[in-house]
Scaffold this motif. Structure first.
Motif, PDB file in Angstrom:
ATOM      1  N   GLU A  34      33.028  26.626  47.248  1.00 16.67           N
ATOM      2  CA  GLU A  34      32.345  25.621  46.449  1.00 16.67           C
ATOM      3  C   GLU A  34      30.927  26.085  46.142  1.00 16.67           C
ATOM      4  N   GLY A  35      30.520  25.918  44.884  1.00 17.72           N
ATOM      5  CA  GLY A  35      29.152  26.250  44.485  1.00 17.72           C
ATOM      6  C   GLY A  35      28.954  27.684  44.040  1.00 17.72           C
ATOM      7  N   GLU A  36      29.986  28.512  44.169  1.00 17.93           N
ATOM      8  CA  GLU A  36      29.861  29.898  43.718  1.00 17.93           C
ATOM      9  C   GLU A  36      29.902  29.968  42.192  1.00 17.93           C
ATOM     10  N   SER A  37      29.335  31.064  41.648  1.00 18.76           N
ATOM     11  CA  SER A  37      29.582  31.352  40.240  1.00 18.76           C
ATOM     12  C   SER A  37      30.248  32.717  40.187  1.00 18.76           C
ATOM     13  N   VAL A  38      31.462  32.712  39.588  1.00 17.21           N
ATOM     14  CA  VAL A  38      32.293  33.905  39.642  1.00 17.21           C
ATOM     15  C   VAL A  38      32.603  34.384  38.228  1.00 17.21           C
ATOM     16  N   ALA A  39      32.429  35.682  37.980  1.00 19.11           N
ATOM     17  CA  ALA A  39      32.803  36.251  36.687  1.00 19.11           C
ATOM     18  C   ALA A  39      34.121  36.984  36.865  1.00 19.11           C
ATOM     19  N   ILE A  40      35.098  36.717  35.987  1.00 24.47           N
ATOM     20  CA  ILE A  40      36.346  37.479  35.996  1.00 24.47           C
ATOM     21  C   ILE A  40      36.268  38.440  34.818  1.00 24.47           C
ATOM     22  N   LEU A  41      36.263  39.731  35.132  1.00 27.35           N
ATOM     23  CA  LEU A  41      36.076  40.763  34.108  1.00 27.35           C
ATOM     24  C   LEU A  41      37.346  41.572  33.937  1.00 27.35           C
ATOM     25  N   GLY A  42      37.444  42.262  32.814  1.00 30.34           N
ATOM     26  CA  GLY A  42      38.606  43.120  32.591  1.00 30.34           C
ATOM     27  C   GLY A  42      38.773  43.378  31.115  1.00 30.34           C
ATOM     28  N   LYS A  43      39.556  44.415  30.823  1.00 32.59           N
ATOM     29  CA  LYS A  43      39.792  44.752  29.417  1.00 32.59           C
ATOM     30  C   LYS A  43      40.707  43.713  28.782  1.00 32.59           C
ATOM     31  N   SER A  44      40.767  43.761  27.476  1.00 32.17           N
ATOM     32  CA  SER A  44      41.645  42.832  26.775  1.00 32.17           C
ATOM     33  C   SER A  44      43.096  43.062  27.196  1.00 32.17           C
ATOM     34  N   GLY A  45      43.787  41.996  27.488  1.00 33.25           N
ATOM     35  CA  GLY A  45      45.184  42.107  27.866  1.00 33.25           C
ATOM     36  C   GLY A  45      45.386  42.411  29.332  1.00 33.25           C
ATOM     37  N   SER A  46      44.300  42.445  30.105  1.00 37.35           N
ATOM     38  CA  SER A  46      44.431  42.803  31.515  1.00 37.35           C
ATOM     39  C   SER A  46      44.950  41.642  32.358  1.00 37.35           C
ATOM     40  N   GLY A  47      44.897  40.426  31.821  1.00 37.16           N
ATOM     41  CA  GLY A  47      45.444  39.291  32.563  1.00 37.16           C
ATOM     42  C   GLY A  47      44.417  38.268  32.995  1.00 37.16           C
ATOM     43  N   LYS A  48      43.212  38.312  32.413  1.00 44.57           N
ATOM     44  CA  LYS A  48      42.149  37.380  32.813  1.00 44.57           C
ATOM     45  C   LYS A  48      42.499  35.925  32.488  1.00 44.57           C
ATOM     46  N   SER A  49      42.915  35.713  31.234  1.00 46.06           N
ATOM     47  CA  SER A  49      43.231  34.325  30.844  1.00 46.06           C
ATOM     48  C   SER A  49      44.416  33.811  31.647  1.00 46.06           C
ATOM     49  N   THR A  50      45.380  34.699  31.848  1.00 48.52           N
ATOM     50  CA  THR A  50      46.542  34.314  32.647  1.00 48.52           C
ATOM     51  C   THR A  50      46.099  33.859  34.036  1.00 48.52           C
ATOM     52  N   LEU A  51      45.192  34.633  34.636  1.00 45.94           N
ATOM     53  CA  LEU A  51      44.704  34.274  35.972  1.00 45.94           C
ATOM     54  C   LEU A  51      43.996  32.920  35.937  1.00 45.94           C
ATOM     55  N   VAL A 217      37.048  42.028  39.084  1.00 49.37           N
ATOM     56  CA  VAL A 217      37.526  42.832  37.962  1.00 49.37           C
ATOM     57  C   VAL A 217      39.035  42.992  38.051  1.00 49.37           C
ATOM     58  N   ILE A 218      39.715  42.728  36.929  1.00 48.01           N
ATOM     59  CA  ILE A 218      41.172  42.817  36.847  1.00 48.01           C
ATOM     60  C   ILE A 218      41.528  43.990  35.950  1.00 48.01           C
ATOM     61  N   ARG A 219      42.489  44.785  36.379  1.00 47.48           N
ATOM     62  CA  ARG A 219      43.014  45.813  35.469  1.00 47.48           C
ATOM     63  C   ARG A 219      44.531  45.811  35.575  1.00 47.48           C
ATOM     64  N   ASP A 220      45.181  45.691  34.438  1.00 45.85           N
ATOM     65  CA  ASP A 220      46.645  45.647  34.383  1.00 45.85           C
ATOM     66  C   ASP A 220      47.252  44.714  35.420  1.00 45.85           C
ATOM     67  N   GLY A 221      46.662  43.555  35.544  1.00 43.55           N
ATOM     68  CA  GLY A 221      47.233  42.539  36.418  1.00 43.55           C
ATOM     69  C   GLY A 221      46.915  42.726  37.888  1.00 43.55           C
ATOM     70  N   MET A 222      46.029  43.673  38.185  1.00 43.35           N
ATOM     71  CA  MET A 222      45.678  43.867  39.594  1.00 43.35           C
ATOM     72  C   MET A 222      44.177  43.751  39.786  1.00 43.35           C
ATOM     73  N   LEU A 223      43.806  43.219  40.968  1.00 43.78           N
ATOM     74  CA  LEU A 223      42.389  43.078  41.270  1.00 43.78           C
ATOM     75  C   LEU A 223      41.863  44.444  41.701  1.00 43.78           C
ATOM     76  N   VAL A 224      40.924  44.984  40.922  1.00 46.60           N
ATOM     77  CA  VAL A 224      40.452  46.324  41.262  1.00 46.60           C
ATOM     78  C   VAL A 224      39.043  46.315  41.847  1.00 46.60           C
ATOM     79  N   GLU A 225      38.344  45.181  41.676  1.00 49.85           N
ATOM     80  CA  GLU A 225      36.989  45.140  42.243  1.00 49.85           C
ATOM     81  C   GLU A 225      36.610  43.703  42.538  1.00 49.85           C
ATOM     82  N   ASP A 226      36.065  43.452  43.714  1.00 51.49           N
ATOM     83  CA  ASP A 226      35.559  42.128  44.043  1.00 51.49           C
ATOM     84  C   ASP A 226      34.225  42.348  44.714  1.00 51.49           C
ATOM     85  N   SER A 227      33.139  42.046  44.018  1.00 46.04           N
ATOM     86  CA  SER A 227      31.794  42.378  44.495  1.00 46.04           C
ATOM     87  C   SER A 227      31.518  41.788  45.870  1.00 46.04           C
TER      88      SER A 227
END
Ligand SMILES: Nc1ncnc2c1ncn2[C@@H]1O[C@H](COP(=O)(O)OP(=O)(O)OP(=O)(O)O)[C@@H](O)[C@H]1O
Ligand SMILES: [Mg+2]
Lengths: 232, 436
Positions: A34-51, A217-227
């Motif tokens: 609660e209270g976090e601000s999170v950015a979901i990043l990734g190339k187009s079609g990587s699955g961000k909106s789906t997530l 960060v999402i790439r091809d449906g997989m989480l590749v980076e979480d700061s």
């Protein structure tokens, strides 16, 4: 540590069947507090909106689970699911999704209308939200007549009018010029800081991502980076 | 979303694309307009027939005939030839010409008087004169109507025939006034006419009588285009006609009238009919006779209504189309509403209410306008074309059936709306939001 407001457990999402099957999410795990601000990043079609759709309970994962404050959302059905969405989430979509010929106020109070809030209370809170976004003078205008920035601010007013705990924003500045985009960002982060609303932003924009507490960060449906995991 | 908000949203959504709504409403309007008018026609004519029952009066009178084996009320539908019966007389009064009934004898009248509930019996004397003539004027064929106590004639001039008087009196139908050579209705009153009648020995007799009144002609007037003689003239004509008839055959009547208690209930009347049937007679009230007319009118109105309903069905496809377009256009809005927690039931309700509202608009405007037009038409016609039928409101409206029409149209609209509404309700929020 307290229960995360959202936790994704091995979330998979596939579209289609047989040879046409496409795995948009291939097992994603993370917790958001609660209270976090999170950015979901990734190339187009990587699955961000789906997530985002899965996290916002608009779509069920094919396998794995999403927990909302420790409650498995599989158990939420029908009316309870609708109530949860209505009470907990605010949405800012990439497109504005404003009803063109209705007034700005009508558009903003829609979530309260759905919640069954009384007419007078709706109007009061709707005007207050517009006030907050410096749009009070446009309340009676038709949504179609607003500028792009004003439209996006109306959408944010609509997202916060029902006092949500989480605001999902899909490319909130994608349609705006840099200056207007900056204003909209300021408003979103202000809400996050001052009202403690959890902010989950889907974006391409590295600058916007940099303003968030955390980036996933999402790439091809997989989480590749979480700061968070990196810094932790 | 509460119900009021749902209705409010549905109504305002209806006006969002005005042209389309107006066109759909127009289609429904045509159907509802027609339905209201045809229904009004039925109501108007039937109300007139009902009113005439009261002017025919005598709701405590029943016409009685002998129940013959083939007592088919319309007669002649039977293809089998009927065996000759010497007691059979051709029914001259009432019924289909040529229809035969077994005659009533004085004994029958006695039996009838003994049936429980019968207060009085009076035989109907069939009289068939040859012609009526004023002075040396043209001779016209005429019928004789009998008026039983309690019946009234709608008079255009003069008074009713006086049954207590010994004078020979009659009431002339208004259509005979000019042909017989009178200047107008009032001029005819007090004049003398001759009635010619032939007896059993084929001798023609002429009887003079005084015109005491002129009768208006109603649709179901008790006598039709017939003269109404008073008691004295009736007896005179009847005995003249029976000259040469053997005495034992003179007192043969095709039918008789019986009186029962004026405050008899429907059940009492039914019981009385049953009692008559047991005794071998058939009793018919004025209501029964008019029931046939009403049935025919109802059938015609039903056919007209069927056309209106076909128009409505066509219009309902318009609703289906309009709402499908609406659902298509509002895909994203539906997706957004669902994302924000609107249940499928509410989405369904929103769209079907919209359909119902369109139906309501079309039918309310249609019915309203039909009432205005119908009232205008019937007041114009009753002054001109239908002035011979005083008291007839050709197109009348009763609030209950108007309400029923509006409700039926709304129900049809709802049914038409269910298809698009179900599509909207099924829409998946994510798919809808991705929709370009
Ligand atoms: N209903 C669907 N059927 C089949 N494939 C789909 C469906 N929805 C999404 N996809 C696929 O899933 C993948 C992820 O889509 P998603 O919309 O999540 O991408 P994104 O990361 O949001 O991209 P962008 O930044 O362009 O919006 C894409 O390859 C897309 O084609
Ligand atoms: Mg996307």
């Amino acid at each position: 540590m307290d229960t995360p407001i959202i936790s994704a457990r091995n979330v998979r999402k596939s579209y289609g069947r047989g040879p046409n099957r496409f795995d948009a999410l291939k097992g994603v795990d993370f917790d958001i507090h609660e209270g976090e601000s999170v950015a979901i990043l990734g190339k187009s079609g990587s699955g961000k909106s789906t997530l985002m759709h899965v996290l916002a309970l608009l779509d069920a994962p094919t396998s794995g689970s999403v927990e909302l404050q420790g409650v498995d959302t599989h158990t939420l059905k029908g009316r309870r699911l609708n109530r949860t969405r209505n009470r907990t989430f605010g949405f800012v979509f990439q497109q504005f999704f404003l009803t063109a010929n209705s007034s700005v106020l009508e558009n903003v109070i829609l979530p309260m209308k759905i919640a069954g809030v009384g007419r007078r209370e709706r109007k009061r809170r709707g005007l207050a939200a517009l006030e907050q976004l410096e749009l009070a003078d446009k309340a009676r205008n038709k949504a179609v007549d607003l500028s792009g920035g004003q439209k996006q601010r109306s959408v944010i007013a609509r997202a916060l009018v029902n006092n949500p705990r989480i605001i999902f924003a899909d490319e909130p500045t994608g349609n705006l010029d840099t200056t207007t985009g900056g204003v909209v960002e300021d408003i979103l982060f202000g809400l996050n800081r001052e009202n403690g609303i959890t902010l989950i932003v889907v974006t391409h924009d590295e600058e916007l991502a940099a303003r968030c507490d955390r980036r996933i960060v999402i790439r091809d449906g997989m989480l590749v980076e979480d700061s968070k995991l990196v810094t932790a | 979303m509460n119900v009021l908000d749902l209705i409010g949203s549905a109504v305002s959504n209806t006006f969002r694309s005005k042209t389309r709504t107006v066109l759909t409403v127009l289609a429904i309007f045509v159907g509802a307009f027609t339905l209201t008018l045809t229904n009004g026609l039925g109501t108007g004519i039937n109300a007139y027939v009902d009113d005439t029952v009261t002017s025919i009066g005598a709701s405590d009178v029943m016409t009685v005939t002998t129940a013959s084996e083939d007592s088919d009320p319309m007669g002649g539908t039977d293809s089998e030839p009927t065996e000759y019966d010497p007691d059979t007389v051709a029914s001259a009064v009432g019924g289909v010409p040529g229809q035969t009934v077994v005659a009533l004898t004085p004994e029958d009248l006695g039996t009838l008087a003994d049936v429980e509930g019968v207060l009085d019996v009076q035989a109907t004397k069939p009289i068939s004169p040859d012609y009526i003539q004023h002075g040396d004027g043209t001779q016209y064929v005429v019928g004789v109507g009998s008026l039983v106590t309690g019946q009234t004639i709608q008079l255009a001039a003069g008074s009713e025939p006086d049954d207590t008087s010994d004078e020979l009196q009659l009431v002339l139908p208004v259509t005979y006034v000019e042909p017989l050579g009178f200047a107008d209705d009032t001029a005819a009153v007090g004049e003398t006419v001759s009635i010619s009648i032939t007896d059993a020995e084929r001798t023609q007799h002429t009887i003079d009588a005084e015109i005491v009144g002129v009768a208006e002609e109603g649709l179901a007037s008790p006598t039709g285009a017939s003269i109404v003689p008073n008691e004295a003239l009736t007896s005179e004509l009847f005995s003249t006609q029976n000259i040469g008839v053997p005495t034992d055959e003179q007192e043969r009547y095709a039918q008789a009238s019986i009186w029962f208690s004026p405050d008899a209930t429907d059940q009492d009347v039914t019981d009385l009919k049953a009692a008559l049937a047991d005794a071998g007679y058939t009793g018919t009230t004025v209501d029964d006779q008019l029931g046939a007319i009403t049935t025919v009118i109802d059938a015609i109105v039903l056919v007209l209504n069927a056309f209106a309903v076909i128009a409505l069905l066509a219009a309902s496809f318009g609703i289906v189309n309009t709402l499908y377009m609406s659902v298509q256009e509002r895909t994203r809005e539906i997706g957004l509403m669902k994302a924000m927690g609107t249940g499928s039931g509410k989405v369904f309700g929103l769209f079907s209410l919209e359909a119902v509202f369109i139906g309501f608009l079309g039918s309310a405007i249609g019915a309203g306008l039909a009432m205005l037009v119908g009232t205008a038409i019937s007041s114009n016609l009753s002054g001109a074309l239908l002035s011979d039928l005083p008291g007839l409101t050709l197109i009348a409206f009763d609030p209950a059936s108007i309400a029923v029409i509006v409700l039926i149209v709304m129900a049809i609209a709802f049914l038409a709306g269910t298809l698009p509404a179900a599509r909207a309700a099924r829409a998946d929020p994510v798919t809808s939001l991705r929709y370009e």
